[in-house]
Design a protein around this motif. Structure first.
Motif, PDB file in Angstrom:
ATOM      1  N   ASP A  22       0.844  -1.195   0.000  1.00  0.00           N
ATOM      2  CA  ASP A  22       0.000   0.000   0.000  1.00  0.00           C
ATOM      3  C   ASP A  22       0.878   1.243   0.000  1.00  0.00           C
ATOM      4  OD1 ASP A  22      -2.140   1.729   0.132  1.00  0.00           O
ATOM      5  OD2 ASP A  22      -2.352   1.528   2.311  1.00  0.00           O
ATOM      6  N   MET A  23       0.791   2.021  -1.067  1.00  0.00           N
ATOM      7  CA  MET A  23       1.591   3.235  -1.215  1.00  0.00           C
ATOM      8  C   MET A  23       0.720   4.485  -1.149  1.00  0.00           C
ATOM      9  SD  MET A  23       4.808   2.279  -1.880  1.00  0.00           S
ATOM     10  CE  MET A  23       5.545   3.479  -2.944  1.00  0.00           C
ATOM     11  N   GLY A  24      -0.513   4.344  -0.726  1.00  0.00           N
ATOM     12  CA  GLY A  24      -1.412   5.482  -0.635  1.00  0.00           C
ATOM     13  C   GLY A  24      -2.316   5.589  -1.841  1.00  0.00           C
ATOM     14  N   VAL A  26      -2.613   8.020  -3.942  1.00  0.00           N
ATOM     15  CA  VAL A  26      -2.049   8.716  -5.102  1.00  0.00           C
ATOM     16  C   VAL A  26      -1.335   7.751  -6.037  1.00  0.00           C
ATOM     17  CG1 VAL A  26      -0.416  10.511  -5.789  1.00  0.00           C
ATOM     18  CG2 VAL A  26      -1.780  10.797  -3.733  1.00  0.00           C
ATOM     19  N   PHE A  27      -0.810   6.649  -5.510  1.00  0.00           N
ATOM     20  CA  PHE A  27      -0.002   5.717  -6.284  1.00  0.00           C
ATOM     21  C   PHE A  27      -0.867   4.618  -6.890  1.00  0.00           C
ATOM     22  CE2 PHE A  27       2.725   2.013  -6.844  1.00  0.00           C
ATOM     23  CZ  PHE A  27       3.792   2.573  -7.523  1.00  0.00           C
ATOM     24  N   SER A  45       4.241  11.518 -12.223  1.00  0.00           N
ATOM     25  CA  SER A  45       3.299  11.942 -11.189  1.00  0.00           C
ATOM     26  C   SER A  45       3.427  11.130  -9.902  1.00  0.00           C
ATOM     27  CB  SER A  45       1.866  11.846 -11.714  1.00  0.00           C
ATOM     28  OG  SER A  45       1.559  10.514 -12.057  1.00  0.00           O
ATOM     29  N   PHE A  46       4.134   9.998  -9.944  1.00  0.00           N
ATOM     30  CA  PHE A  46       4.268   9.144  -8.762  1.00  0.00           C
ATOM     31  C   PHE A  46       5.554   9.401  -7.982  1.00  0.00           C
ATOM     32  CE2 PHE A  46       1.747   6.237 -11.634  1.00  0.00           C
ATOM     33  CZ  PHE A  46       0.536   6.558 -11.047  1.00  0.00           C
ATOM     34  N   GLU A  48       6.659  11.880  -6.079  1.00  0.00           N
ATOM     35  CA  GLU A  48       6.470  12.341  -4.702  1.00  0.00           C
ATOM     36  C   GLU A  48       5.937  11.228  -3.801  1.00  0.00           C
ATOM     37  OE1 GLU A  48       4.232  15.947  -4.440  1.00  0.00           O
ATOM     38  OE2 GLU A  48       5.433  16.910  -6.005  1.00  0.00           O
ATOM     39  N   ALA A  49       5.028  10.411  -4.310  1.00  0.00           N
ATOM     40  CA  ALA A  49       4.482   9.298  -3.526  1.00  0.00           C
ATOM     41  C   ALA A  49       5.569   8.273  -3.221  1.00  0.00           C
ATOM     42  CB  ALA A  49       3.330   8.644  -4.267  1.00  0.00           C
ATOM     43  N   ALA A  52       7.887   9.769  -0.520  1.00  0.00           N
ATOM     44  CA  ALA A  52       7.204   9.793   0.773  1.00  0.00           C
ATOM     45  C   ALA A  52       7.064   8.403   1.386  1.00  0.00           C
ATOM     46  CB  ALA A  52       5.828  10.427   0.615  1.00  0.00           C
ATOM     47  N   ASN A  53       6.956   7.378   0.554  1.00  0.00           N
ATOM     48  CA  ASN A  53       6.715   6.014   1.052  1.00  0.00           C
ATOM     49  C   ASN A  53       7.921   5.095   0.938  1.00  0.00           C
ATOM     50  OD1 ASN A  53       3.847   6.057   1.787  1.00  0.00           O
ATOM     51  ND2 ASN A  53       3.592   6.616  -0.358  1.00  0.00           N
TER      52      ASN A  53
END
Length: 127
Positions: A22-24, A26-27, A45-46, A48-49, A52-53
């Protein structure tokens, strides 16, 4: 008895498949996997996700990484013969040929001897 063993084996086989990490919200693992070498521009677009993860990926197995990020764009061996998977995050010369040197942003996933993620770095180009 024979059918019991076969059904027990099949249940065990299908329940042990690795699930994407699970990467949130957004991903999207499917979109990330479909954009090989970041040539379609979908992986941008991924970024930053992923940054962050990145700590949530550490300690996961190679199979978990495959189910989340897909097949690597480039595989290397580090100084101790441990695997490094490279995932490009933006389009560049690697779209024409992976053998071409690229300065495109990429993510390197380092594995230890037991095939668990030990480190993740972000850089321009390949190591």
């Amino acid at each position: 008895m024979r059918y019991f063993l076969i059904s027990f084996f099949l249940i065990g086989f299908f329940s042990c498949r690795p699930k994407p990490i699970d990467m949130g919200a957004v991903f999207s693992a499917d979109v990330f996997k479909s954009d090989r070498n970041a040539c379609d521009g979908l992986r941008t677009s991924f970024k930053e996700a992923l940054v962050a993860n990145k700590d949530s990926l550490i300690g996961h197995s190679e199979n978990d990484i495959f189910s989340t990020l897909g097949r690597y764009d480039l595989q290397m061996l580090d100084s101790r013969n441990q695997k490094v998977f490279i995932y490009f995050l933006e389009a560049g010369p690697q779209c024409e040929s992976v053998a071409k040197p690229s300065e495109s942003p990429s993510m390197a996933v380092y594995f230890n001897a037991t095939k668990l993620v030990k480190e993740i770095t972000f850089q321009d180009g390949v190591l």
